[in-house]
Design a protein around this motif. Structure first.
Motif, PDB file in Angstrom:
ATOM      1  N   PRO A 138      -5.251 -12.348  -4.750  1.00 52.71           N
ATOM      2  CA  PRO A 138      -4.066 -12.604  -5.562  1.00 52.71           C
ATOM      3  C   PRO A 138      -3.727 -11.363  -6.378  1.00 52.71           C
ATOM      4  N   THR A 139      -2.490 -11.249  -6.751  1.00 53.92           N
ATOM      5  CA  THR A 139      -2.066 -10.117  -7.581  1.00 53.92           C
ATOM      6  C   THR A 139      -1.477 -10.564  -8.915  1.00 53.92           C
ATOM      7  N   ALA A 140      -1.240 -11.860  -9.059  1.00 58.70           N
ATOM      8  CA  ALA A 140      -0.547 -12.365 -10.247  1.00 58.70           C
ATOM      9  C   ALA A 140      -1.073 -13.742 -10.612  1.00 58.70           C
ATOM     10  N   TRP A 141      -0.892 -14.118 -11.865  1.00 61.11           N
ATOM     11  CA  TRP A 141      -1.270 -15.457 -12.299  1.00 61.11           C
ATOM     12  C   TRP A 141      -0.550 -16.517 -11.488  1.00 61.11           C
ATOM     13  N   VAL A 231      -9.151  -8.984 -10.501  1.00 61.75           N
ATOM     14  CA  VAL A 231      -7.735  -8.613 -10.501  1.00 61.75           C
ATOM     15  C   VAL A 231      -7.204  -8.660 -11.929  1.00 61.75           C
ATOM     16  N   PHE A 232      -6.541  -7.581 -12.353  1.00 62.27           N
ATOM     17  CA  PHE A 232      -5.764  -7.587 -13.588  1.00 62.27           C
ATOM     18  C   PHE A 232      -4.348  -8.025 -13.188  1.00 62.27           C
ATOM     19  N   PRO A 233      -3.973  -9.277 -13.448  1.00 65.16           N
ATOM     20  CA  PRO A 233      -2.716  -9.808 -12.914  1.00 65.16           C
ATOM     21  C   PRO A 233      -1.485  -9.028 -13.357  1.00 65.16           C
ATOM     22  N   ALA A 234      -0.468  -9.050 -12.492  1.00 61.52           N
ATOM     23  CA  ALA A 234       0.750  -8.272 -12.724  1.00 61.52           C
ATOM     24  C   ALA A 234       1.445  -8.667 -14.025  1.00 61.52           C
TER      25      ALA A 234
END
Length: 323
Positions: A138-141, A231-234
């Motif tokens: 995943p890249t985002a919450w 991951v540090f979400p976008a």
């Protein structure tokens, strides 16, 4: 001769008093890290014996409140991942101001205006995933809400974790998230554990593919060979500063001030980096493999609302996820 004996006896008494200093610290920081912290602190202050009570922030606070209700706590220093809880203690006149604390190099915006509690490190919350189970991270919450992802997601509960309480309280203040997002996660099968440790264990063992977790636990585990990544979400990360404070009424004020100053100093900050935390002192690099702290997008929260909504947040979360 008698005068010399009296002076010698007085000096001996002072030495014994200095050697007998003891300090009781209540903390939510992991036990193995606190063992290292105390050992390093005692290198600088061998005259201070540290006694430790360690549990999750919520349980630490419950113990404190029960002790206050019974007449007083043996705690001298509090080190927890929850500035909101510290704010409540400050409002209740439970903290001792320390205006001369060694705060050089720390962003004034992170400091309590009345100098009753002090940030010691930056801890952010993002997404951990199992690298054996996830091909496309995943890249985002927002990605966690997808049914196939939510069904394999675990998060810490604000009933146990101060960082989780801050995370949930912050996310419900954000447009596009709020409680409907948490409801969607729950409806699609996401579950809550207890503290952050339960989340890491579930993801590392492959019981869950995704988790909501503080970054240092995930990245420390990755460095030690666990099949996880972070991951540090976008949209950004929520953050806590693990503040330290001296309890009002302590009978070990000098030792407590020494502990606070040490926590804010270069040696403790370097140890924090070695333990996998972002440092707070200006000009210090983060741990290897971490992004530049200046590059992080921190999701802002209304701290007054975090405090006023704290009980409601815990109850609503418990209604959704149990607890």
């Amino acid at each position: 001769m008698t005068r010399l004996l009296m002076i010698s006896t007085a000096l001996t008494g002072l030495a014994q008093s200095a050697q007998a200093q003891s300090l009781t610290v209540y903390t939510s920081q992991p036990q193995e890290q606190m063992t290292e912290v105390i050992a390093a602190f005692n290198e600088a202050h061998p005259e201070i014996e540290v006694e430790l009570f360690r549990s999750g922030t919520t349980e630490v606070m419950a113990k404190l409140q029960a002790e206050f209700a019974a007449g007083g706590s043996p705690a001298d220093v509090l080190l927890i991942a929850d500035a909101v809880a510290m704010t409540q203690l400050k409002q209740d006149d439970r903290l001792m101001a320390y205006p001369d604390a060694a705060v050089d190099g720390i962003d004034p915006a992170l400091l309590d205006a009345d100098m009753t509690f002090f940030p010691t490190k930056l801890i952010t919350t993002g997404i951990v995933y199992n690298t054996d189970l996830v091909d496309t991270p995943p890249t985002a919450w927002a990605d966690l809400a997808a049914p196939d992802v939510a069904a394999q997601t675990i998060m810490p509960s604000p009933l146990y974790s101060g960082a989780a309480a801050i995370h949930v309280g912050t996310m419900i203040q954000q447009p596009g998230f709020d409680w409907p997002w948490f409801e969607t996660l729950a409806d699609n099968g996401a579950v809550a554990g207890q503290g952050n440790g339960t989340v890491l264990e579930a993801v590392a063992r492959g019981e869950k593919a995704y988790g909501v977790l503080v970054e240092y636990m995930a990245l420390n585990a990755k460095a030690q060979g666990s099949p996880v990544d972070f991951v540090f979400p976008a949209e950004g990360v929520t953050a806590v500063t693990q503040p330290v404070a001296i309890l009002a009424g302590t009978d070990a004020a000098d030792a407590a001030r020494a502990f606070v100053d040490w926590q804010l100093g270069q040696a403790a900050q370097e140890q924090s980096v070695a333990q996998g935390y972002f440092p707070l002192r200006a000009g210090m690099a983060g741990p290897e493999g971490y992004p530049d702290p200046a590059s992080l997008t921190l999701i802002e929260a209304d701290n007054a609302r975090l405090l006023s909504d704290g009980d409601t947040v815990k109850q609503t979360f418990a209604d959704l996820y149990g607890g």
